[in-house]
Design a protein around this motif. Structure first.
Motif, PDB file in Angstrom:
ATOM      1  N   SER A  33      49.867  29.370  15.605  1.00  0.00           N
ATOM      2  CA  SER A  33      50.060  30.536  14.739  1.00  0.00           C
ATOM      3  C   SER A  33      48.754  31.261  14.468  1.00  0.00           C
ATOM      4  CB  SER A  33      50.707  30.108  13.409  1.00  0.00           C
ATOM      5  OG  SER A  33      49.904  29.119  12.775  1.00  0.00           O
ATOM      6  N   GLY A  34      47.623  30.606  14.768  1.00  0.00           N
ATOM      7  CA  GLY A  34      46.326  31.220  14.544  1.00  0.00           C
ATOM      8  C   GLY A  34      45.228  30.276  14.949  1.00  0.00           C
ATOM      9  N   PRO A  35      43.979  30.765  14.970  1.00  0.00           N
ATOM     10  CA  PRO A  35      42.846  29.914  15.346  1.00  0.00           C
ATOM     11  C   PRO A  35      42.740  28.684  14.455  1.00  0.00           C
ATOM     12  CG  PRO A  35      42.203  32.222  15.267  1.00  0.00           C
ATOM     13  CD  PRO A  35      43.567  32.137  14.657  1.00  0.00           C
ATOM     14  N   GLY A  36      42.619  27.500  15.080  1.00  0.00           N
ATOM     15  CA  GLY A  36      42.477  26.268  14.306  1.00  0.00           C
ATOM     16  C   GLY A  36      43.782  25.705  13.804  1.00  0.00           C
ATOM     17  N   ALA A  37      44.895  26.426  14.024  1.00  0.00           N
ATOM     18  CA  ALA A  37      46.186  25.952  13.525  1.00  0.00           C
ATOM     19  C   ALA A  37      46.696  24.812  14.398  1.00  0.00           C
ATOM     20  CB  ALA A  37      47.184  27.100  13.509  1.00  0.00           C
ATOM     21  N   THR A  38      47.640  24.053  13.879  1.00  0.00           N
ATOM     22  CA  THR A  38      48.220  22.928  14.598  1.00  0.00           C
ATOM     23  C   THR A  38      49.078  23.414  15.754  1.00  0.00           C
ATOM     24  OG1 THR A  38      48.276  21.669  12.539  1.00  0.00           O
ATOM     25  CG2 THR A  38      49.602  20.841  14.373  1.00  0.00           C
ATOM     26  N   CYS A  39      48.964  22.719  16.907  1.00  0.00           N
ATOM     27  CA  CYS A  39      49.765  23.075  18.081  1.00  0.00           C
ATOM     28  C   CYS A  39      51.217  22.722  17.822  1.00  0.00           C
ATOM     29  CB  CYS A  39      49.237  22.324  19.298  1.00  0.00           C
ATOM     30  SG  CYS A  39      50.177  22.639  20.804  1.00  0.00           S
ATOM     31  N   ARG A  40      52.132  23.613  18.189  1.00  0.00           N
ATOM     32  CA  ARG A  40      53.543  23.382  17.937  1.00  0.00           C
ATOM     33  C   ARG A  40      54.202  22.549  19.040  1.00  0.00           C
ATOM     34  NH1 ARG A  40      56.274  28.981  16.430  1.00  0.00           N
ATOM     35  NH2 ARG A  40      54.890  29.822  18.031  1.00  0.00           N
ATOM     36  N   LEU A  41      53.400  22.174  20.074  1.00  0.00           N
ATOM     37  CA  LEU A  41      53.904  21.283  21.122  1.00  0.00           C
ATOM     38  C   LEU A  41      53.541  19.835  20.792  1.00  0.00           C
ATOM     39  CD1 LEU A  41      52.866  23.174  24.384  1.00  0.00           C
ATOM     40  CD2 LEU A  41      55.133  23.095  23.352  1.00  0.00           C
ATOM     41  N   SER A  42      54.390  18.934  21.229  1.00  0.00           N
ATOM     42  CA  SER A  42      54.017  17.521  21.105  1.00  0.00           C
ATOM     43  C   SER A  42      52.903  17.231  22.094  1.00  0.00           C
ATOM     44  CB  SER A  42      55.228  16.630  21.400  1.00  0.00           C
ATOM     45  OG  SER A  42      55.598  16.757  22.766  1.00  0.00           O
ATOM     46  N   ARG A  43      52.197  16.132  21.879  1.00  0.00           N
ATOM     47  CA  ARG A  43      51.103  15.789  22.783  1.00  0.00           C
ATOM     48  C   ARG A  43      51.615  15.560  24.196  1.00  0.00           C
ATOM     49  NH1 ARG A  43      46.746  10.804  22.077  1.00  0.00           N
ATOM     50  NH2 ARG A  43      45.671  11.156  24.078  1.00  0.00           N
ATOM     51  N   ALA A  44      52.770  14.899  24.316  1.00  0.00           N
ATOM     52  CA  ALA A  44      53.335  14.623  25.639  1.00  0.00           C
ATOM     53  C   ALA A  44      53.694  15.920  26.362  1.00  0.00           C
ATOM     54  CB  ALA A  44      54.564  13.723  25.507  1.00  0.00           C
ATOM     55  N   GLU A  45      54.295  16.876  25.625  1.00  0.00           N
ATOM     56  CA  GLU A  45      54.680  18.137  26.237  1.00  0.00           C
ATOM     57  C   GLU A  45      53.450  18.964  26.623  1.00  0.00           C
ATOM     58  OE1 GLU A  45      56.850  21.346  27.728  1.00  0.00           O
ATOM     59  OE2 GLU A  45      57.312  19.214  27.436  1.00  0.00           O
ATOM     60  N   SER A  46      52.430  18.926  25.754  1.00  0.00           N
ATOM     61  CA  SER A  46      51.204  19.647  26.048  1.00  0.00           C
ATOM     62  C   SER A  46      50.553  19.120  27.325  1.00  0.00           C
ATOM     63  CB  SER A  46      50.230  19.518  24.871  1.00  0.00           C
ATOM     64  OG  SER A  46      48.978  20.092  25.186  1.00  0.00           O
ATOM     65  N   GLU A  47      50.461  17.791  27.445  1.00  0.00           N
ATOM     66  CA  GLU A  47      49.850  17.200  28.632  1.00  0.00           C
ATOM     67  C   GLU A  47      50.701  17.431  29.879  1.00  0.00           C
ATOM     68  OE1 GLU A  47      49.026  13.130  27.806  1.00  0.00           O
ATOM     69  OE2 GLU A  47      47.318  13.571  26.496  1.00  0.00           O
ATOM     70  N   ARG A  48      52.022  17.448  29.730  1.00  0.00           N
ATOM     71  CA  ARG A  48      52.885  17.695  30.881  1.00  0.00           C
ATOM     72  C   ARG A  48      52.606  19.073  31.478  1.00  0.00           C
ATOM     73  NH1 ARG A  48      57.178  20.332  32.425  1.00  0.00           N
ATOM     74  NH2 ARG A  48      57.403  21.395  30.423  1.00  0.00           N
ATOM     75  N   ARG A  49      52.383  20.067  30.607  1.00  0.00           N
ATOM     76  CA  ARG A  49      52.123  21.416  31.085  1.00  0.00           C
ATOM     77  C   ARG A  49      50.747  21.528  31.767  1.00  0.00           C
ATOM     78  NH1 ARG A  49      54.762  25.895  27.079  1.00  0.00           N
ATOM     79  NH2 ARG A  49      56.685  24.776  26.576  1.00  0.00           N
ATOM     80  N   CYS A  50      49.830  20.616  31.430  1.00  0.00           N
ATOM     81  CA  CYS A  50      48.474  20.656  31.999  1.00  0.00           C
ATOM     82  C   CYS A  50      48.341  19.773  33.232  1.00  0.00           C
ATOM     83  CB  CYS A  50      47.439  20.206  30.964  1.00  0.00           C
ATOM     84  SG  CYS A  50      47.200  21.379  29.619  1.00  0.00           S
ATOM     85  N   ARG A  51      49.455  19.137  33.630  1.00  0.00           N
ATOM     86  CA  ARG A  51      49.400  18.211  34.751  1.00  0.00           C
ATOM     87  C   ARG A  51      50.047  18.859  35.963  1.00  0.00           C
ATOM     88  NH1 ARG A  51      52.098  14.319  32.495  1.00  0.00           N
ATOM     89  NH2 ARG A  51      50.335  13.617  31.229  1.00  0.00           N
ATOM     90  N   ALA A  52      49.494  18.583  37.141  1.00  0.00           N
ATOM     91  CA  ALA A  52      50.035  19.147  38.377  1.00  0.00           C
ATOM     92  C   ALA A  52      51.447  18.639  38.609  1.00  0.00           C
ATOM     93  CB  ALA A  52      49.143  18.782  39.557  1.00  0.00           C
ATOM     94  N   PRO A  53      52.320  19.447  39.213  1.00  0.00           N
ATOM     95  CA  PRO A  53      53.694  19.011  39.487  1.00  0.00           C
ATOM     96  C   PRO A  53      53.708  17.730  40.308  1.00  0.00           C
ATOM     97  CG  PRO A  53      53.454  21.366  39.891  1.00  0.00           C
ATOM     98  CD  PRO A  53      52.088  20.845  39.637  1.00  0.00           C
ATOM     99  N   GLY A  54      54.560  16.789  39.905  1.00  0.00           N
ATOM    100  CA  GLY A  54      54.659  15.524  40.621  1.00  0.00           C
ATOM    101  C   GLY A  54      53.720  14.453  40.112  1.00  0.00           C
ATOM    102  N   GLN A  55      52.764  14.840  39.249  1.00  0.00           N
ATOM    103  CA  GLN A  55      51.834  13.852  38.685  1.00  0.00           C
ATOM    104  C   GLN A  55      52.547  13.025  37.624  1.00  0.00           C
ATOM    105  OE1 GLN A  55      48.453  12.950  38.721  1.00  0.00           O
ATOM    106  NE2 GLN A  55      48.059  14.036  40.632  1.00  0.00           N
ATOM    107  N   PRO A  56      52.391  11.703  37.672  1.00  0.00           N
ATOM    108  CA  PRO A  56      53.046  10.856  36.662  1.00  0.00           C
ATOM    109  C   PRO A  56      52.312  10.944  35.325  1.00  0.00           C
ATOM    110  CG  PRO A  56      51.684   9.524  38.103  1.00  0.00           C
ATOM    111  CD  PRO A  56      51.638  10.909  38.651  1.00  0.00           C
ATOM    112  N   PRO A  57      52.964  10.557  34.232  1.00  0.00           N
ATOM    113  CA  PRO A  57      52.280  10.506  32.927  1.00  0.00           C
ATOM    114  C   PRO A  57      51.023   9.641  33.038  1.00  0.00           C
ATOM    115  CG  PRO A  57      54.642  10.183  32.654  1.00  0.00           C
ATOM    116  CD  PRO A  57      54.388  10.164  34.133  1.00  0.00           C
ATOM    117  N   GLY A  58      49.928  10.136  32.456  1.00  0.00           N
ATOM    118  CA  GLY A  58      48.655   9.424  32.539  1.00  0.00           C
ATOM    119  C   GLY A  58      47.780   9.917  33.663  1.00  0.00           C
TER     120      GLY A  58
END
Length: 494
Positions: free
Chosen positions: A34-59
């Motif tokens: 919602s603004g700079p420094g605000a809490t991310c509205r995504l869960s940590r798992a969802e955030s990391e999934r979006r930053c991971r290449a397709p086909g990459q397993p969790p971790g």
């Protein structure tokens, strides 16, 4: 009640808005915070999934290990040279493969770190033609290094190009002739390249500041300023610009890839033995023309000889006429117009160009090259300035196929010069190309319209021996000028 036109306008606007939102990528969320420094509205798992290449397993690595994940968005970093980019930091433009000094071998385009090859080419660097028209003998000849070894015994030859042995896929063996083996840089204890404290190039470690040793295994115990002072040559350059300063000692660039004693040496790499050779060949010991001793890049000549490379005798037992006669051989000009005659011996021009050779400089292999530098049209070999063509080809430069699919009328029309005369009356026409008279070596040109005898002479030499005659005009070597290339404009006279 609103008019029908207004309702239609609202419907159109809503449709456009819906289409625009549908076109936005699913992983694009401009308002996840919602603004700079605000809490991310995504869960940590969802955030990391979006930053991971397709086909990459969790971790798996986030952002390809080249950036940090911030609420589902990769922020690429530059912790090492180069620029990372792309939604997942997957692109690194400069890492595209090269071949023979050209990115993607000049047969493709670099796209996000990978070569996209042009039609008819393949390989990591687009270096392999899809269809090969070379004989096995010709192919192997093109794959031989300077010691006549095919692919340095570290690879196989494919259509004139070496494919290096890298069965483990690490790419440590490379080079045009597979002459570089970076496995030599692996530290036996840590199993890291240059111990993790340097970069490897062609089997040699170049250490980071503060480290030294064959594999950068030793740390330096003096300050960087003291190290620089010890490596500075008398002319103020670090290791004379011919080496690397390592802990106060210069590691000179060794021009011999075998690792044997090189030609550059001295406490600050101030000595370059290559300056003592008339024709540089790293596998030859012909220093100072065989008439002197090389001392830190300068020739100390024996009694009776002088010159920068001891190439000239101080006294000559021959008369001027006898000297010129020995230099002429079967030619009308001393040294065939391609060199300088001194005491019956020819020094071929330009110095160091191995394409001009022979006792009287009678061989000029430059005559076998076309305007693009291709020898014998790629369909033959050059022997003393004359092309020996492969089967099915003929002509001065092996440029004519023996079989022609062109009509006689079309062929002749392509051979007519500006004045309408077939091949200027000095040659014959074959398949739309002029074949100039073999008896008149000086006739050349697309329509046999050039006479190389028209080139200016100076001191009895065509183009003074400092250039090459091209269609009656002198094309001078670097440093020379004038109609006959007789004027030296360089910094130091050769």
């Amino acid at each position: 009640m609103r008019p029908a036109g207004f309702r239609n306008f609202l419907l159109l606007a809503c449709s456009l808005l819906f289409a625009g939102l549908s076109a936005v990528p699913q992983n694009f969320s401009p308002s996840l915070r919602s603004g700079p420094g605000a809490t991310c509205r995504l869960s940590r798992a969802e955030s990391e999934r979006r930053c991971r290449a397709p086909g990459q397993p969790p971790g798996g690595a986030l952002c390809h290990g080249r950036g940090r994940c911030d609420c589902g968005v990769c922020i690429c970093h530059v912790s090492e040279p180069g620029v990372y980019f792309g939604p997942l930091c997957e692109c690194q433009e400069w890492v595209c493969e090269t071949y023979d000094g050209k990115t993607c071998a000049g047969h493709g385009k670099c796209d996000c770190g990978k070569c996209k090859c042009d039609k008819g080419w393949s390989g990591d660097a687009c270096q392999y033609p899809t269809n090969c028209d070379l004989t096995k003998k010709k192919s192997n000849q093109m794959c031989k290094n300077s010691q006549d070894i095919i692919c340095s015994n570290a690879g196989t030859c494919h259509c004139g190009r070496c494919k290096c042995d890298n069965s483990d896929g690490n790419g440590l063996v490379y080079g045009k002739f597979c002459e570089c083996d970076d496995r030599e840089c692996i530290d036996d204890e840590t199993e890291e390249i240059c111990g993790g404290h340097g970069k490897c190039y062609c089997g040699n470690c170049y250490c980071d500041a503060g480290w030294h040793g064959d594999k950068c295994e030793f740390q330096c115990d003096i300050t960087p300023w003291e190290s620089k002072r010890r490596c500075t040559s008398p002319d103020g350059k670090i290791c004379s610009n011919r080496g690397t300063c390592v802990c106060g000692e210069c590691s000179c660039h060794d021009v011999d890839p075998t690792g044997d004693w090189g030609d550059i040496h001295g406490d600050t790499c101030e000595c370059d033995e290559r300056d003592c050779r008339a024709v540089y060949d790293r596998y030859s010991d012909d220093f100072c023309s065989g008439h002197g001793q090389c001392n830190c890049g300068r020739c100390d000549c024996k009694v009776g000889w002088y010159g920068k490379k001891c190439e000239h005798p101080r006294s000559c037992p021959l008369s001027a006429e006898e000297s010129i006669k020995k230099c002429q051989g079967s030619s009308d000009l001393p040294c065939s117009g391609r060199g300088k005659c001194e005491c019956g011996k020819c020094t071929c021009y330009p110095p160091g160009d191995r394409r001009v050779y022979g006792k009287t400089c009678e061989c000029d292999d430059r005559r076998c090259e076309d305007l693009d530098g291709v020898v014998c049209g790629g369909h033959g070999t050059c022997s003393c300035g004359r092309c020996v063509c492969e089967r099915g080809w003929f002509g001065k430069l092996c440029q004519h196929p023996r079989k022609c699919n062109m009509t006689e009328g079309l062929s002749k029309s392509l051979c007519e010069s500006a004045d309408g005369i077939l091949c200027s009356g000095k040659g014959s026409c074959h398949c739309g190309k002029c074949i100039c008279s073999a008896e008149e070596w000086y006739i050349s040109g697309e329509f046999c319209d050039c006479d190389d005898r028209d080139c200016d002479k100076h001191d009895g030499l065509i183009c003074t021996g400092n250039g090459i005659c091209s269609c009656g005009n002198c094309e001078c070597w670097d440093g020379w000028n004038g109609n006959a290339c007789e004027i030296w404009l360089g910094t130091e006279y050769p």
